[in-house]
Design a protein around this motif. Structure first.
Motif, PDB file in Angstrom:
ATOM      1  N   ALA A 373      20.115 -56.035  36.547  1.00  0.00           N
ATOM      2  CA  ALA A 373      21.144 -55.434  37.397  1.00  0.00           C
ATOM      3  C   ALA A 373      22.363 -55.033  36.568  1.00  0.00           C
ATOM      4  O   ALA A 373      22.890 -53.927  36.713  1.00  0.00           O
ATOM      5  CB  ALA A 373      21.547 -56.414  38.491  1.00  0.00           C
ATOM      6  N   ARG A 374      22.767 -55.959  35.683  1.00  0.00           N
ATOM      7  CA  ARG A 374      23.952 -55.686  34.870  1.00  0.00           C
ATOM      8  C   ARG A 374      23.733 -54.482  33.965  1.00  0.00           C
ATOM      9  O   ARG A 374      24.619 -53.678  33.745  1.00  0.00           O
ATOM     10  CB  ARG A 374      24.270 -56.943  34.054  1.00  0.00           C
ATOM     11  N   ARG A 375      22.522 -54.358  33.456  1.00  0.00           N
ATOM     12  CA  ARG A 375      22.177 -53.253  32.573  1.00  0.00           C
ATOM     13  C   ARG A 375      22.282 -51.927  33.298  1.00  0.00           C
ATOM     14  O   ARG A 375      22.846 -50.953  32.793  1.00  0.00           O
ATOM     15  CB  ARG A 375      20.747 -53.441  32.061  1.00  0.00           C
ATOM     16  N   MET A 436      23.422 -60.277  24.553  1.00  0.00           N
ATOM     17  CA  MET A 436      22.222 -59.505  24.238  1.00  0.00           C
ATOM     18  C   MET A 436      22.613 -58.183  23.586  1.00  0.00           C
ATOM     19  O   MET A 436      21.965 -57.718  22.658  1.00  0.00           O
ATOM     20  CB  MET A 436      21.422 -59.207  25.512  1.00  0.00           C
ATOM     21  N   GLU A 437      23.703 -57.566  24.088  1.00  0.00           N
ATOM     22  CA  GLU A 437      24.135 -56.285  23.565  1.00  0.00           C
ATOM     23  C   GLU A 437      24.718 -56.429  22.169  1.00  0.00           C
ATOM     24  O   GLU A 437      24.458 -55.636  21.286  1.00  0.00           O
ATOM     25  CB  GLU A 437      25.198 -55.673  24.490  1.00  0.00           C
ATOM     26  N   GLU A 438      25.544 -57.475  21.995  1.00  0.00           N
ATOM     27  CA  GLU A 438      26.304 -57.564  20.759  1.00  0.00           C
ATOM     28  C   GLU A 438      25.587 -58.326  19.668  1.00  0.00           C
ATOM     29  O   GLU A 438      25.692 -57.987  18.498  1.00  0.00           O
ATOM     30  CB  GLU A 438      27.662 -58.225  21.037  1.00  0.00           C
ATOM     31  N   ALA A 439      24.897 -59.383  20.041  1.00  0.00           N
ATOM     32  CA  ALA A 439      24.301 -60.224  19.002  1.00  0.00           C
ATOM     33  C   ALA A 439      22.785 -60.111  18.967  1.00  0.00           C
ATOM     34  O   ALA A 439      22.138 -60.705  18.118  1.00  0.00           O
ATOM     35  CB  ALA A 439      24.709 -61.681  19.218  1.00  0.00           C
ATOM     36  N   GLY A 440      22.234 -59.381  19.899  1.00  0.00           N
ATOM     37  CA  GLY A 440      20.800 -59.171  19.854  1.00  0.00           C
ATOM     38  C   GLY A 440      20.023 -60.075  20.786  1.00  0.00           C
ATOM     39  O   GLY A 440      20.526 -61.087  21.264  1.00  0.00           O
ATOM     40  N   VAL A 441      18.771 -59.660  21.022  1.00  0.00           N
ATOM     41  CA  VAL A 441      17.910 -60.356  21.977  1.00  0.00           C
ATOM     42  C   VAL A 441      17.669 -61.800  21.530  1.00  0.00           C
ATOM     43  O   VAL A 441      17.695 -62.724  22.332  1.00  0.00           O
ATOM     44  CB  VAL A 441      16.566 -59.606  22.100  1.00  0.00           C
ATOM     45  N   ARG A 442      17.478 -61.980  20.238  1.00  0.00           N
ATOM     46  CA  ARG A 442      17.140 -63.306  19.740  1.00  0.00           C
ATOM     47  C   ARG A 442      18.249 -64.318  20.035  1.00  0.00           C
ATOM     48  O   ARG A 442      18.003 -65.405  20.544  1.00  0.00           O
ATOM     49  CB  ARG A 442      16.901 -63.236  18.223  1.00  0.00           C
ATOM     50  N   GLU A 443      19.463 -63.893  19.733  1.00  0.00           N
ATOM     51  CA  GLU A 443      20.607 -64.782  19.956  1.00  0.00           C
ATOM     52  C   GLU A 443      20.767 -65.072  21.445  1.00  0.00           C
ATOM     53  O   GLU A 443      21.042 -66.205  21.842  1.00  0.00           O
ATOM     54  CB  GLU A 443      21.875 -64.112  19.398  1.00  0.00           C
ATOM     55  N   GLY A 444      20.573 -64.041  22.260  1.00  0.00           N
ATOM     56  CA  GLY A 444      20.704 -64.196  23.710  1.00  0.00           C
ATOM     57  C   GLY A 444      19.705 -65.204  24.252  1.00  0.00           C
ATOM     58  O   GLY A 444      20.061 -66.113  25.000  1.00  0.00           O
ATOM     59  N   LEU A 445      18.444 -65.047  23.839  1.00  0.00           N
ATOM     60  CA  LEU A 445      17.396 -65.942  24.333  1.00  0.00           C
ATOM     61  C   LEU A 445      17.612 -67.364  23.805  1.00  0.00           C
ATOM     62  O   LEU A 445      17.373 -68.341  24.509  1.00  0.00           O
ATOM     63  CB  LEU A 445      16.017 -65.424  23.927  1.00  0.00           C
ATOM     64  N   ARG A 446      18.080 -67.450  22.553  1.00  0.00           N
ATOM     65  CA  ARG A 446      18.301 -68.759  21.946  1.00  0.00           C
ATOM     66  C   ARG A 446      19.373 -69.523  22.740  1.00  0.00           C
ATOM     67  O   ARG A 446      19.224 -70.704  23.043  1.00  0.00           O
ATOM     68  CB  ARG A 446      18.774 -68.578  20.499  1.00  0.00           C
ATOM     69  N   THR A 447      20.443 -68.796  23.092  1.00  0.00           N
ATOM     70  CA  THR A 447      21.514 -69.438  23.847  1.00  0.00           C
ATOM     71  C   THR A 447      21.029 -69.837  25.236  1.00  0.00           C
ATOM     72  O   THR A 447      21.348 -70.926  25.722  1.00  0.00           O
ATOM     73  CB  THR A 447      22.716 -68.493  23.947  1.00  0.00           C
ATOM     74  N   ALA A 448      20.245 -68.953  25.867  1.00  0.00           N
ATOM     75  CA  ALA A 448      19.713 -69.272  27.195  1.00  0.00           C
ATOM     76  C   ALA A 448      18.831 -70.512  27.114  1.00  0.00           C
ATOM     77  O   ALA A 448      18.919 -71.413  27.951  1.00  0.00           O
ATOM     78  CB  ALA A 448      18.929 -68.084  27.745  1.00  0.00           C
TER      79      ALA A 448
ATOM     80  N   ARG B 180      22.225 -49.198   9.529  1.00  0.00           N
ATOM     81  CA  ARG B 180      21.746 -48.496  10.707  1.00  0.00           C
ATOM     82  C   ARG B 180      21.730 -49.471  11.891  1.00  0.00           C
ATOM     83  O   ARG B 180      22.133 -49.159  13.002  1.00  0.00           O
ATOM     84  CB  ARG B 180      20.330 -47.977  10.449  1.00  0.00           C
ATOM     85  N   ALA B 181      21.269 -50.716  11.603  1.00  0.00           N
ATOM     86  CA  ALA B 181      21.155 -51.714  12.659  1.00  0.00           C
ATOM     87  C   ALA B 181      22.527 -52.072  13.242  1.00  0.00           C
ATOM     88  O   ALA B 181      22.663 -52.344  14.427  1.00  0.00           O
ATOM     89  CB  ALA B 181      20.483 -52.978  12.121  1.00  0.00           C
ATOM     90  N   SER B 182      23.560 -52.042  12.406  1.00  0.00           N
ATOM     91  CA  SER B 182      24.876 -52.444  12.903  1.00  0.00           C
ATOM     92  C   SER B 182      25.603 -51.270  13.544  1.00  0.00           C
ATOM     93  O   SER B 182      26.757 -51.407  13.934  1.00  0.00           O
ATOM     94  CB  SER B 182      25.718 -53.020  11.769  1.00  0.00           C
ATOM     95  N   ASP B 183      24.938 -50.105  13.640  1.00  0.00           N
ATOM     96  CA  ASP B 183      25.508 -48.945  14.309  1.00  0.00           C
ATOM     97  C   ASP B 183      26.838 -48.540  13.661  1.00  0.00           C
ATOM     98  O   ASP B 183      27.812 -48.229  14.351  1.00  0.00           O
ATOM     99  CB  ASP B 183      25.696 -49.268  15.805  1.00  0.00           C
ATOM    100  N   GLY B 184      26.875 -48.595  12.340  1.00  0.00           N
ATOM    101  CA  GLY B 184      28.077 -48.174  11.627  1.00  0.00           C
ATOM    102  C   GLY B 184      29.215 -49.166  11.670  1.00  0.00           C
ATOM    103  O   GLY B 184      30.301 -48.901  11.198  1.00  0.00           O
ATOM    104  N   LYS B 185      28.966 -50.352  12.254  1.00  0.00           N
ATOM    105  CA  LYS B 185      30.036 -51.348  12.351  1.00  0.00           C
ATOM    106  C   LYS B 185      29.935 -52.313  11.168  1.00  0.00           C
ATOM    107  O   LYS B 185      28.847 -52.732  10.784  1.00  0.00           O
ATOM    108  CB  LYS B 185      29.886 -52.143  13.651  1.00  0.00           C
ATOM    109  N   ALA B 186      31.087 -52.677  10.631  1.00  0.00           N
ATOM    110  CA  ALA B 186      31.089 -53.603   9.504  1.00  0.00           C
ATOM    111  C   ALA B 186      31.113 -55.042  10.031  1.00  0.00           C
ATOM    112  O   ALA B 186      32.011 -55.813   9.739  1.00  0.00           O
ATOM    113  CB  ALA B 186      32.289 -53.331   8.609  1.00  0.00           C
ATOM    114  N   ASN B 187      30.120 -55.368  10.850  1.00  0.00           N
ATOM    115  CA  ASN B 187      30.098 -56.685  11.491  1.00  0.00           C
ATOM    116  C   ASN B 187      28.778 -57.380  11.165  1.00  0.00           C
ATOM    117  O   ASN B 187      27.706 -56.880  11.488  1.00  0.00           O
ATOM    118  CB  ASN B 187      30.248 -56.496  13.004  1.00  0.00           C
ATOM    119  N   LEU B 188      28.865 -58.525  10.497  1.00  0.00           N
ATOM    120  CA  LEU B 188      27.650 -59.201  10.036  1.00  0.00           C
ATOM    121  C   LEU B 188      26.746 -59.609  11.188  1.00  0.00           C
ATOM    122  O   LEU B 188      25.526 -59.583  11.075  1.00  0.00           O
ATOM    123  CB  LEU B 188      28.010 -60.444   9.208  1.00  0.00           C
ATOM    124  N   HIS B 189      27.360 -60.013  12.331  1.00  0.00           N
ATOM    125  CA  HIS B 189      26.547 -60.441  13.475  1.00  0.00           C
ATOM    126  C   HIS B 189      25.677 -59.323  14.000  1.00  0.00           C
ATOM    127  O   HIS B 189      24.634 -59.541  14.585  1.00  0.00           O
ATOM    128  CB  HIS B 189      27.447 -60.940  14.609  1.00  0.00           C
TER     129      HIS B 189
END
Lengths: 509, 318
Positions: A373-375, A436-448, B180-189
């Protein structure tokens, strides 16, 4: 570690240690409050018929001593007045009044807690002089009869006397004239009195007891035995069979020291019966009864004085800090992420109503639906607060749907969904999406997964009744939990997952 | 096993999260000074006061009603950056290289419509990217055209340089290179890689990508090590002065190298991450300890602190 921290931790540990020690040593609290105990329900019922005059019925009740504790008593007195008297160790109930033409039924009920004998609370009896009604001649006679046993061990002396009940006097036999005179005296005064004189003659303190055999069933006749102190143990001797009861035989003394078990004045006892039932009463009841009977300040300030509906809340609340401690451990010792800090505790509380499996299932369901829904909502460009409101509405809609679904299936667990922390759930959906958006699916699932795991562990802890009871009886243990939290707060060592994270630092390979 | 791993990390001088929080951030960073670095508007003002170059500030948007008017404020300026004042980890930052009739050209070449940009700014204002979900302000500032020194190991975006400063002494640095994965952002995460920098010489080392050590950029395929960072001593000095600006004892100072201006200060962080240790393959803790054992006269001026650091930490890269 810094000195103030150590002092604080010591202080936090000393408080519960001191309080608990005090309670155990001086207020008789159990060492482990949750140890299983045998309880018995004793009930007595008597039918009496009156005369012209005022009728008085006295019945000996069970009393509290080292081996047994009376935790709850209930009296049925009909139209009669009731009084409770104490005489020595005995507890005597007195019913009195005019019974009139008809009959009167009186009753007594008690819950007994039979525990392994605690010698610390039992004062050994001392050898007392012969009762006044025993003449010098009888004393001398008894002395003659037992003279040969005086050098034996106390236990052997008891067994010799027990054998004499069965007519076995052993070799060398005492003088025939003495034996004849003794049986004549015994004839006149009864076996119990005779045995007590013999025991006194060999120097063993003894007393006559009337009571019941602790077995399930109904009986109309009480049992007589003689309790003998052999210097180490209390032994029970049956005057009729001349046998010493096995240690495993449980006896319930009611009247001691020659006090009659039942006595009626100006009336007729039509019948009387005792019934004993083994009972499983909850641990909570036992503590409740005990604490209510105590007048000590610490007992009067017990949580057991709360109305029961609030007690229920505190059983759980007292364990919540342990849940928080679990989160400290998981985050600071292990390094596992969770959504929010106390979100898992709130989830665990909610799982109490839905059950663990359904709870986790519903949680996963919400996160999934919420994510989708949020997506899709992201494209609508809603502002933050309205967007969260929409998510909250969605959560409530899902609650309703699940509850209705549960009602169709007759599943209470699903209907209890409404008790999940919906605000927290809404925030979690938002956080999950951002993660999920910022840190990726793996991090999201790990936290969940981390959140679900801590919720499950916390739920199991909150569910543990023995622990609930321990904290309820000893709420000062919260200080000890705080001490552990303080210690964790000063833990500056590595987290478990950092071993993995930093394994590539120079020197590792 | 656990005990052995712990002993080993200790010997390598690795700083763990718990120790960083308890012994460095909580001890050295007074809570009252956090707003100086958490709010980029305040940081910028401070930097101007201390004559440390930063990208010039065009405009600050504080209320939703001001969003529509921001283009007028820009005047003739065609390129700019939008960022949240209290954002963290580079989230919410939008680089605009040009304005057209359809909208704004992002650095990636894609076009973002005016409505989308307005929505983005409004999201910033409602606090989506802010540290504590508080309402926020949006900054419009000059777009940096980075020095080409890292061009071979950058996929779009702007590489930035992070220097950790303890009690005013710069002790470790890395350059964060977008992928490419970081979408041009200088962010390690988000998948950018971080290459360690030899503090004494300003030469890049190997890089960290996720939790792995890499020697080449994943997209361009060029080696990341051995690049001489220009203006290195000047950057160490700027970072060292970050302590004098804020009074924060343990900070990460983020800078970019502009083609014309040279190094400019982007922001400072009072809770710098630990991944820099993986980028350098050296533990922070051992260097922090060495700083604590340094003679007190080296702390006198930024120059003396930088000189000491460049001399002292030269031995780690043999």
């Amino acid at each position: 570690m810094k000195r103030p921290i150590i002092l604080l931790v010591e202080f936090l540990l000393v408080i519960p240690a001191a309080l608990i020690t005090f309670r155990i040593l001086f207020l008789g609290y159990p060492l482990i409050p949750a140890a299983p105990k045998k309880t018995w329900q004793l009930s007595m019922e008597a039918r009496i018929k009156g005369e012209e005059n005022q009728t008085t019925l006295t019945v000996a009740f069970p009393y509290t001593d080292g081996g047994q504790r009376v935790v709850e008593e209930k009296i049925t007195s009909g139209t009669l007045a009731f009084n409770l008297l104490r005489e020595g160790p005995n507890q005597i109930g007195v019913w009195s009044g005019r019974v009139g033409k008809g009959e009167e039924i009186i009753g007594y009920q008690a819950t007994l807690l039979v525990q392994p004998q605690r010698s610390s609370t039992f004062t050994p009896p001392t050898l007392e002089p012969y009762p006044e009604n025993i003449s010098k001649e009888v004393q001398t006679l008894a002395g003659h009869l037992v003279a040969r046993w005086n050098n034996l061990e106390p236990k052997a002396r008891l067994h010799a006397i027990a054998a004499s009940c069965r007519g076995i006097w052993g070799e060398p036999r005492p003088d025939d004239r003495d034996l004849k005179a003794w049986s004549a005296w015994q004839e006149r005064h009864g076996r119990v009195a005779a045995l007590l004189v013999l025991l006194r003659a060999v120097g063993l303190p003894g007393r006559a007891v009337e009571g019941l055999l602790l077995t399930e069933g109904v009986t109309t006749i009480a049992l007589n035995w003689i309790e003998v102190w052999t210097g180490k143990d209390r032994e029970s001797l049956s005057p009729w069979t001349g046998k010493v009861y096995e240690k495993s035989t449980a006896l319930l003394p009611l009247a001691t020291d020659g006090l009659p078990l039942v006595r009626i004045v100006h009336g007729e006892l039509l019948d009387i019966q005792w019934s004993l039932r083994r009972q499983i009463i909850s641990q909570w009841r036992i503590h409740f009864e005990r604490i209510r009977q105590s007048s000590h300040l610490l007992d009067r300030w017990s949580l057991f004085y709360l109305p029961s509906e609030f007690q229920e809340t505190f059983r759980i609340l007292l364990l919540v800090p342990i849940g928080a401690l679990m989160i400290c451990i998981l985050r600071n010792l292990v390094g596992f992420p969770t959504f929010g800090i106390f979100m898992p505790v709130l989830m665990a509380l909610a799982f109490r109503n839905t059950g663990l499996i359904y709870g986790i299932g519903i949680f996963a369901c919400f996160i999934l639906i919420g994510y989708v829904a949020r997506r899709s909502m992201d494209k609508l460009r809603l502002l933050l607060v309205p967007r969260l409101s929409v998510l909250l509405t969605l959560v409530i809609v899902c609650f309703t749907a699940i509850a209705l679904f549960g009602s169709k299936l007759g599943l209470r667990e699903l209907m209890a969904v409404g008790l999940l922390p919906f605000v927290i759930l809404t925030m979690t959906i938002e956080r999950f999406f951002v993660l999920m958006e910022e840190a990726g699916v793996r991090e999201g699932l790990r936290t969940a997964a981390g959140t679900a795991a801590v919720s499950a562990i916390t739920h199991q802890i909150l569910h543990w009744e023995a622990l609930q009871l321990t904290f309820f009886v000893y709420p000062e243990l919260l200080f000890a939990v705080a001490a552990a939290q303080v210690l964790l707060g000063r833990y500056t060592g590595y987290r478990l997952l950092e071993f993995l994270r930093f394994r590539k630092i120079r020197g590792s390979s | 096993m656990i005990f052995k791993s712990s002993e080993w990390l200790k010997k390598a001088g690795v700083l763990g999260m718990n120790r960083r929080n308890a012994e460095y951030i909580m001890r050295c960073n007074p809570r009252s000074s956090f707003p100086l670095v958490d709010d980029k508007v305040i940081t910028k003002r401070l930097a101007v006061e201390f004559q440390i170059p930063t990208p010039s500030l065009y405009h600050v948007i504080e209320y939703h009603k001001d969003i529509s008017g921001f283009e007028r404020v820009l005047g003739e300026q065609r390129d700019f950056v939008v960022k949240p004042a209290r954002g963290s980890g580079g989230s919410g930052i939008l680089l605009i290289t040009n304005r057209t009739a359809e909208g704004f050209v992002k650095q990636s070449g894609n076009i973002i419509s005016r409505a989308d940009l307005a929505y983005h700014i409004s999201s910033i204002l409602s606090g989506i990217y802010s540290l504590e979900d508080l309402e926020d302000r949006a900054l419009i500032e000059a777009l940096i055209y980075p020095d080409q020194v890292f061009a071979a190991v950058t996929y779009q975006g702007v590489p930035d340089i992070r220097i950790i400063v303890y009690r005013g002494v710069p002790l470790m640095g890395m350059v964060r290179l977008p992928t490419r994965a970081s979408d041009g952002k200088a962010n390690l995460h988000r998948g950018a890689i971080g290459a360690g920098i030899d503090v004494s010489k300003g030469l890049t080392l190997t890089a960290v990508h996720g939790s792995e050590v890499v020697t080449h950029h994943p997209d361009t395929g060029n080696p990341v090590n051995g690049i001489q960072v220009p203006h290195w001593t000047k950057m160490l000095l700027m970072a060292a002065r970050g302590f004098d600006m804020t009074g924060l004892g343990y900070i990460g100072v983020d800078m970019v190298i502009d083609k014309e201006q040279g190094p400019v200060l982007l922001e400072m962080n009072a809770r710098p991450g630990l991944a820099i240790q993986l980028a350098n393959r050296i533990g922070l803790w051992q260097r922090l300890e060495r700083i604590d054992h340094a003679p007190s006269d080296i702390f006198a001026t930024p120059v003396s602190r930088v000189t000491w650091a460049m001399e002292t930490f030269a031995d780690s890269y043999s």
